[in-house]
Design a protein around this motif. Sequence first.
Motif, PDB file in Angstrom:
ATOM      1  N   CYS A 111       0.819  -1.227   0.000  1.00  0.00           N
ATOM      2  CA  CYS A 111       0.000   0.000   0.000  1.00  0.00           C
ATOM      3  C   CYS A 111       0.845   1.266   0.000  1.00  0.00           C
ATOM      4  O   CYS A 111       0.536   2.212  -0.723  1.00  0.00           O
ATOM      5  CB  CYS A 111      -0.925   0.034   1.217  1.00  0.00           C
ATOM      6  N   ASP A 112       1.864   1.291   0.835  1.00  0.00           N
ATOM      7  CA  ASP A 112       2.679   2.503   0.949  1.00  0.00           C
ATOM      8  C   ASP A 112       3.315   2.882  -0.383  1.00  0.00           C
ATOM      9  O   ASP A 112       3.296   4.042  -0.782  1.00  0.00           O
ATOM     10  CB  ASP A 112       3.759   2.336   2.023  1.00  0.00           C
ATOM     11  N   LEU A 113       3.853   1.904  -1.080  1.00  0.00           N
ATOM     12  CA  LEU A 113       4.466   2.150  -2.385  1.00  0.00           C
ATOM     13  C   LEU A 113       3.424   2.631  -3.383  1.00  0.00           C
ATOM     14  O   LEU A 113       3.639   3.621  -4.103  1.00  0.00           O
ATOM     15  CB  LEU A 113       5.153   0.887  -2.902  1.00  0.00           C
ATOM     16  N   TRP A 114       2.283   1.955  -3.461  1.00  0.00           N
ATOM     17  CA  TRP A 114       1.193   2.352  -4.358  1.00  0.00           C
ATOM     18  C   TRP A 114       0.774   3.794  -4.078  1.00  0.00           C
ATOM     19  O   TRP A 114       0.638   4.604  -4.987  1.00  0.00           O
ATOM     20  CB  TRP A 114       0.009   1.397  -4.188  1.00  0.00           C
ATOM     21  N   TRP A 115       0.583   4.127  -2.806  1.00  0.00           N
ATOM     22  CA  TRP A 115       0.110   5.454  -2.444  1.00  0.00           C
ATOM     23  C   TRP A 115       1.133   6.531  -2.798  1.00  0.00           C
ATOM     24  O   TRP A 115       0.778   7.590  -3.309  1.00  0.00           O
ATOM     25  CB  TRP A 115      -0.261   5.507  -0.964  1.00  0.00           C
ATOM     26  N   LYS A 116       2.419   6.278  -2.573  1.00  0.00           N
ATOM     27  CA  LYS A 116       3.460   7.251  -2.916  1.00  0.00           C
ATOM     28  C   LYS A 116       3.480   7.542  -4.417  1.00  0.00           C
ATOM     29  O   LYS A 116       3.776   8.654  -4.831  1.00  0.00           O
ATOM     30  CB  LYS A 116       4.831   6.753  -2.462  1.00  0.00           C
ATOM     31  N   GLN A 117       3.155   6.548  -5.221  1.00  0.00           N
ATOM     32  CA  GLN A 117       3.178   6.718  -6.675  1.00  0.00           C
ATOM     33  C   GLN A 117       2.010   7.560  -7.189  1.00  0.00           C
ATOM     34  O   GLN A 117       2.146   8.230  -8.203  1.00  0.00           O
ATOM     35  CB  GLN A 117       3.168   5.357  -7.369  1.00  0.00           C
ATOM     36  N   ILE A 118       0.855   7.529  -6.517  1.00  0.00           N
ATOM     37  CA  ILE A 118      -0.304   8.240  -7.066  1.00  0.00           C
ATOM     38  C   ILE A 118      -0.833   9.385  -6.194  1.00  0.00           C
ATOM     39  O   ILE A 118      -1.681  10.139  -6.639  1.00  0.00           O
ATOM     40  CB  ILE A 118      -1.472   7.270  -7.381  1.00  0.00           C
ATOM     41  N   ARG A 126     -11.843  16.126  -4.583  1.00  0.00           N
ATOM     42  CA  ARG A 126     -12.430  16.514  -3.299  1.00  0.00           C
ATOM     43  C   ARG A 126     -13.405  15.494  -2.723  1.00  0.00           C
ATOM     44  O   ARG A 126     -13.733  15.561  -1.549  1.00  0.00           O
ATOM     45  CB  ARG A 126     -13.129  17.869  -3.424  1.00  0.00           C
ATOM     46  N   ASN A 127     -13.876  14.566  -3.550  1.00  0.00           N
ATOM     47  CA  ASN A 127     -14.841  13.580  -3.051  1.00  0.00           C
ATOM     48  C   ASN A 127     -14.208  12.189  -2.903  1.00  0.00           C
ATOM     49  O   ASN A 127     -14.883  11.187  -2.852  1.00  0.00           O
ATOM     50  CB  ASN A 127     -16.062  13.501  -3.974  1.00  0.00           C
ATOM     51  N   LEU A 128     -12.874  12.146  -2.774  1.00  0.00           N
ATOM     52  CA  LEU A 128     -12.143  10.890  -2.644  1.00  0.00           C
ATOM     53  C   LEU A 128     -11.568  10.729  -1.243  1.00  0.00           C
ATOM     54  O   LEU A 128     -10.923  11.634  -0.726  1.00  0.00           O
ATOM     55  CB  LEU A 128     -10.991  10.833  -3.665  1.00  0.00           C
ATOM     56  N   THR A 129     -11.801   9.551  -0.666  1.00  0.00           N
ATOM     57  CA  THR A 129     -11.180   9.149   0.588  1.00  0.00           C
ATOM     58  C   THR A 129     -10.382   7.881   0.310  1.00  0.00           C
ATOM     59  O   THR A 129     -10.893   6.956  -0.324  1.00  0.00           O
ATOM     60  CB  THR A 129     -12.244   8.862   1.678  1.00  0.00           C
ATOM     61  N   VAL A 171     -10.307  -3.606  14.328  1.00  0.00           N
ATOM     62  CA  VAL A 171      -9.941  -3.108  13.005  1.00  0.00           C
ATOM     63  C   VAL A 171      -9.670  -1.609  13.095  1.00  0.00           C
ATOM     64  O   VAL A 171     -10.498  -0.858  13.612  1.00  0.00           O
ATOM     65  CB  VAL A 171     -11.069  -3.363  11.980  1.00  0.00           C
ATOM     66  N   VAL A 172      -8.519  -1.205  12.577  1.00  0.00           N
ATOM     67  CA  VAL A 172      -8.172   0.212  12.511  1.00  0.00           C
ATOM     68  C   VAL A 172      -7.861   0.539  11.057  1.00  0.00           C
ATOM     69  O   VAL A 172      -7.003  -0.098  10.451  1.00  0.00           O
ATOM     70  CB  VAL A 172      -6.951   0.539  13.401  1.00  0.00           C
ATOM     71  N   LEU A 173      -8.586   1.481  10.507  1.00  0.00           N
ATOM     72  CA  LEU A 173      -8.326   1.939   9.144  1.00  0.00           C
ATOM     73  C   LEU A 173      -7.511   3.221   9.212  1.00  0.00           C
ATOM     74  O   LEU A 173      -7.911   4.179   9.879  1.00  0.00           O
ATOM     75  CB  LEU A 173      -9.639   2.183   8.401  1.00  0.00           C
ATOM     76  N   LYS A 174      -6.390   3.231   8.528  1.00  0.00           N
ATOM     77  CA  LYS A 174      -5.502   4.399   8.520  1.00  0.00           C
ATOM     78  C   LYS A 174      -5.887   5.301   7.350  1.00  0.00           C
ATOM     79  O   LYS A 174      -5.853   4.887   6.191  1.00  0.00           O
ATOM     80  CB  LYS A 174      -4.061   3.926   8.361  1.00  0.00           C
ATOM     81  N   PRO A 175      -6.280   6.559   7.627  1.00  0.00           N
ATOM     82  CA  PRO A 175      -6.619   7.466   6.531  1.00  0.00           C
ATOM     83  C   PRO A 175      -5.366   7.950   5.802  1.00  0.00           C
ATOM     84  O   PRO A 175      -4.423   8.427   6.433  1.00  0.00           O
ATOM     85  CB  PRO A 175      -7.329   8.623   7.230  1.00  0.00           C
ATOM     86  N   LEU A 176      -5.354   7.790   4.480  1.00  0.00           N
ATOM     87  CA  LEU A 176      -4.258   8.303   3.656  1.00  0.00           C
ATOM     88  C   LEU A 176      -4.678   9.609   2.982  1.00  0.00           C
ATOM     89  O   LEU A 176      -3.862  10.497   2.797  1.00  0.00           O
ATOM     90  CB  LEU A 176      -3.869   7.271   2.594  1.00  0.00           C
TER      91      LEU A 176
END
Length: 180
Positions: A111-118, A126-129, A171-176
Amino acid sequence: MALKATIYKVDLQIADMDRNYYAEHALTLARHPSETDERMMARVLMYALHAQEGIAYTKGLFEADEPEIWVKDLTGQIKLWIDIGQPDETRLRKACGRAEQVISVCYSSSCDLWWKQIENKLTRLRNLTVLQLPTASSQALAALAERTLRLQCMVQDGEVWLSTDNTRVPVVLKPLKVTG
């Protein structure tokens, strides 16, 4: 010969005190041959956390132009679009154009790699979480998966618990990225 989906039945009881939502849902999930228990249970989790009138599983992996879960209003407009995994920037942009709110949940160790790329490409949406389900949580949820499952989801003061008769998983969801 193509492999067929495996059918899972989930009796889901939801007690979401934060949203004042209490309901039971009898879910039938078609698990795609390439889908893992982690991914399937992430779908169940997101259904539980966003259950409301109009919520439905879609064809998911079987249909490229649909999310995993959506909520439509009575006119057929998409109010909520939920994707599971690591969708590309184009898919997320398209989803944000079609739905009032889009939630993307990443659940793997990459996830971390994917998120850093995009990440930088999605700042205007504005409507994306975007949320991350940590590996420990996704693996604990995967361990709950059975073909026939009685599952309880409790949400109180932002804390989420999924449990069966024998096991309770926090369950803990981390907000990116948070909407707004």
